[in-house]
Design a protein around this motif. Structure first.
Motif, PDB file in Angstrom:
ATOM      1  N   GLU A 159       2.088  -5.797  13.016  1.00 40.00           N
ATOM      2  CA  GLU A 159       3.042  -6.374  12.071  1.00 40.00           C
ATOM      3  C   GLU A 159       4.011  -7.274  12.821  1.00 40.00           C
ATOM      4  O   GLU A 159       4.732  -6.834  13.708  1.00 40.00           O
ATOM      5  CB  GLU A 159       3.781  -5.232  11.373  1.00 40.00           C
ATOM      6  CG  GLU A 159       4.800  -5.663  10.380  1.00 40.00           C
ATOM      7  CD  GLU A 159       4.193  -5.847   9.003  1.00 40.00           C
ATOM      8  OE1 GLU A 159       4.891  -6.409   8.160  1.00 40.00           O
ATOM      9  OE2 GLU A 159       3.051  -5.456   8.787  1.00 40.00           O
ATOM     10  N   GLU A 166       5.041  -1.585  -1.379  1.00 40.04           N
ATOM     11  CA  GLU A 166       4.193  -2.100  -0.300  1.00 40.04           C
ATOM     12  C   GLU A 166       4.936  -2.092   1.026  1.00 40.04           C
ATOM     13  O   GLU A 166       4.412  -1.650   2.048  1.00 40.04           O
ATOM     14  CB  GLU A 166       3.718  -3.509  -0.648  1.00 40.04           C
ATOM     15  CG  GLU A 166       2.741  -4.065   0.341  1.00 40.04           C
ATOM     16  CD  GLU A 166       2.197  -5.415  -0.066  1.00 40.04           C
ATOM     17  OE1 GLU A 166       1.460  -5.992   0.748  1.00 40.04           O
ATOM     18  OE2 GLU A 166       2.507  -5.902  -1.167  1.00 40.04           O
ATOM     19  N   LEU A 179       5.616   1.752   1.968  1.00 37.65           N
ATOM     20  CA  LEU A 179       4.493   2.632   2.284  1.00 37.65           C
ATOM     21  C   LEU A 179       3.406   1.998   3.153  1.00 37.65           C
ATOM     22  O   LEU A 179       2.669   2.719   3.828  1.00 37.65           O
ATOM     23  CB  LEU A 179       3.858   3.151   0.990  1.00 37.65           C
ATOM     24  CG  LEU A 179       4.759   4.057   0.143  1.00 37.65           C
ATOM     25  CD1 LEU A 179       4.126   4.318  -1.211  1.00 37.65           C
ATOM     26  CD2 LEU A 179       5.034   5.362   0.872  1.00 37.65           C
ATOM     27  N   LEU A 180       3.260   0.689   3.124  1.00 42.88           N
ATOM     28  CA  LEU A 180       2.126   0.076   3.818  1.00 42.88           C
ATOM     29  C   LEU A 180       2.506  -0.686   5.080  1.00 42.88           C
ATOM     30  O   LEU A 180       1.658  -1.329   5.694  1.00 42.88           O
ATOM     31  CB  LEU A 180       1.352  -0.836   2.859  1.00 42.88           C
ATOM     32  CG  LEU A 180       0.774  -0.141   1.619  1.00 42.88           C
ATOM     33  CD1 LEU A 180       0.017  -1.131   0.754  1.00 42.88           C
ATOM     34  CD2 LEU A 180      -0.112   1.027   2.001  1.00 42.88           C
ATOM     35  N   THR A 181       3.777  -0.632   5.474  1.00 48.10           N
ATOM     36  CA  THR A 181       4.176  -1.226   6.750  1.00 48.10           C
ATOM     37  C   THR A 181       4.807  -0.126   7.610  1.00 48.10           C
ATOM     38  O   THR A 181       5.129   0.953   7.112  1.00 48.10           O
ATOM     39  CB  THR A 181       5.201  -2.372   6.560  1.00 48.10           C
ATOM     40  OG1 THR A 181       6.423  -1.825   6.062  1.00 48.10           O
ATOM     41  CG2 THR A 181       4.672  -3.452   5.634  1.00 48.10           C
ATOM     42  N   MET A 232      -2.268   5.918   8.015  1.00 43.18           N
ATOM     43  CA  MET A 232      -2.446   4.832   7.059  1.00 43.18           C
ATOM     44  C   MET A 232      -3.198   5.286   5.811  1.00 43.18           C
ATOM     45  O   MET A 232      -2.868   4.864   4.707  1.00 43.18           O
ATOM     46  CB  MET A 232      -3.160   3.645   7.718  1.00 43.18           C
ATOM     47  CG  MET A 232      -3.244   2.428   6.814  1.00 43.18           C
ATOM     48  SD  MET A 232      -1.675   1.895   6.086  1.00 43.18           S
ATOM     49  CE  MET A 232      -1.033   0.863   7.354  1.00 43.18           C
ATOM     50  N   ARG A 251      -0.767   6.859   3.560  1.00 38.01           N
ATOM     51  CA  ARG A 251       0.114   5.832   2.983  1.00 38.01           C
ATOM     52  C   ARG A 251      -0.569   5.113   1.824  1.00 38.01           C
ATOM     53  O   ARG A 251       0.051   4.856   0.798  1.00 38.01           O
ATOM     54  CB  ARG A 251       0.492   4.798   4.033  1.00 38.01           C
ATOM     55  CG  ARG A 251       1.390   5.298   5.100  1.00 38.01           C
ATOM     56  CD  ARG A 251       1.700   4.142   6.002  1.00 38.01           C
ATOM     57  NE  ARG A 251       2.301   4.562   7.231  1.00 38.01           N
ATOM     58  CZ  ARG A 251       2.912   3.744   8.052  1.00 38.01           C
ATOM     59  NH1 ARG A 251       2.985   2.465   7.763  1.00 38.01           N
ATOM     60  NH2 ARG A 251       3.444   4.179   9.151  1.00 38.01           N
ATOM     61  N   ILE A 252      -1.832   4.771   2.020  1.00 42.47           N
ATOM     62  CA  ILE A 252      -2.582   4.060   0.973  1.00 42.47           C
ATOM     63  C   ILE A 252      -2.709   4.946  -0.262  1.00 42.47           C
ATOM     64  O   ILE A 252      -2.518   4.483  -1.396  1.00 42.47           O
ATOM     65  CB  ILE A 252      -3.954   3.601   1.503  1.00 42.47           C
ATOM     66  CG1 ILE A 252      -3.764   2.490   2.544  1.00 42.47           C
ATOM     67  CG2 ILE A 252      -4.860   3.139   0.374  1.00 42.47           C
ATOM     68  CD1 ILE A 252      -5.013   2.132   3.316  1.00 42.47           C
ATOM     69  N   PHE A 290       0.587   5.068  -1.951  1.00 45.04           N
ATOM     70  CA  PHE A 290       0.840   3.782  -2.600  1.00 45.04           C
ATOM     71  C   PHE A 290       0.144   3.723  -3.957  1.00 45.04           C
ATOM     72  O   PHE A 290       0.775   3.420  -4.977  1.00 45.04           O
ATOM     73  CB  PHE A 290       0.383   2.631  -1.697  1.00 45.04           C
ATOM     74  CG  PHE A 290       0.522   1.275  -2.322  1.00 45.04           C
ATOM     75  CD1 PHE A 290       1.763   0.659  -2.406  1.00 45.04           C
ATOM     76  CD2 PHE A 290      -0.581   0.607  -2.824  1.00 45.04           C
ATOM     77  CE1 PHE A 290       1.895  -0.592  -2.993  1.00 45.04           C
ATOM     78  CE2 PHE A 290      -0.460  -0.638  -3.399  1.00 45.04           C
ATOM     79  CZ  PHE A 290       0.793  -1.250  -3.485  1.00 45.04           C
ATOM     80  N   SER A 342      -8.433  -6.706   1.662  1.00 50.42           N
ATOM     81  CA  SER A 342      -7.559  -6.286   2.763  1.00 50.42           C
ATOM     82  C   SER A 342      -8.363  -5.917   4.006  1.00 50.42           C
ATOM     83  O   SER A 342      -7.996  -6.281   5.125  1.00 50.42           O
ATOM     84  CB  SER A 342      -6.695  -5.101   2.348  1.00 50.42           C
ATOM     85  OG  SER A 342      -5.825  -5.463   1.323  1.00 50.42           O
TER      86      SER A 342
END
Length: 157
Positions: free
Chosen positions: A2, A69, A72-74, A83, A86-87, A90, A134
């Protein structure tokens, strides 16, 4: 990995999400708007457009999606959660949010099984498409990074 994002990156991401959602609903309005008009506030104007209150609802929904997003996704806030977890969080949270919007704004009749089946089928299809895109994007980025690393190593030798 990131990169450091600015507020403008997040604003751009939000408006991209909002634009995609509005485009989807415009297309749905053209295709099913007349049939859905009697039972859904989203398609009140059928194929003629989207009402202002519908656009505001989609705007708020896009804000919530963008917030979820980032949350939860960073790695910005949650660093130790896997991850995959997290997905799952989400998509569960997004599903709950959509159900809340369905109930609050009468997006479709709560007691209509066909509407719920249609929602879950379309949501699942869109989710699968989003996940596939993605994954492909991540693979392309990883390949690009690997190529850059290999070029860097070759220069050092």
């Amino acid at each position: 990995m990131e990169e450091n994002k600015t507020i403008f990156d997040y604003i751009g991401q939000f408006f991209a999400t909002f634009g995609i959602i509005v485009t989807i609903f415009m297309a749905l309005g053209i295709v099913i708007g007349e049939k859905a008009k009697p039972c859904s506030t989203l398609f009140y104007l059928s194929g003629d457009g989207l009402r202002l209150d519908t656009l505001v609802q989609l705007f708020v929904f896009s804000l919530i999606l963008s917030f979820l997003e980032v949350l939860l996704l960073t790695d910005r806030f949650i660093k130790k959660m896997p991850m995959a977890a997290r997905i799952i969080c989400f998509f569960v949270t997004v599903t709950i949010t959509i159900v809340g919007f369905v109930i609050c704004f009468s997006w479709f009749p709560i007691d209509d099984e066909k509407s719920w089946i249609g929602f879950f089928v379309s949501f699942t299809v869109c989710t699968v498409i989003g996940v596939v895109i993605s994954i492909l994007k991540e693979k392309a980025e990883n390949k690009k990074m690997e190529q850059a690393l290999n070029r860097f190593r070759e220069k050092e030798l």
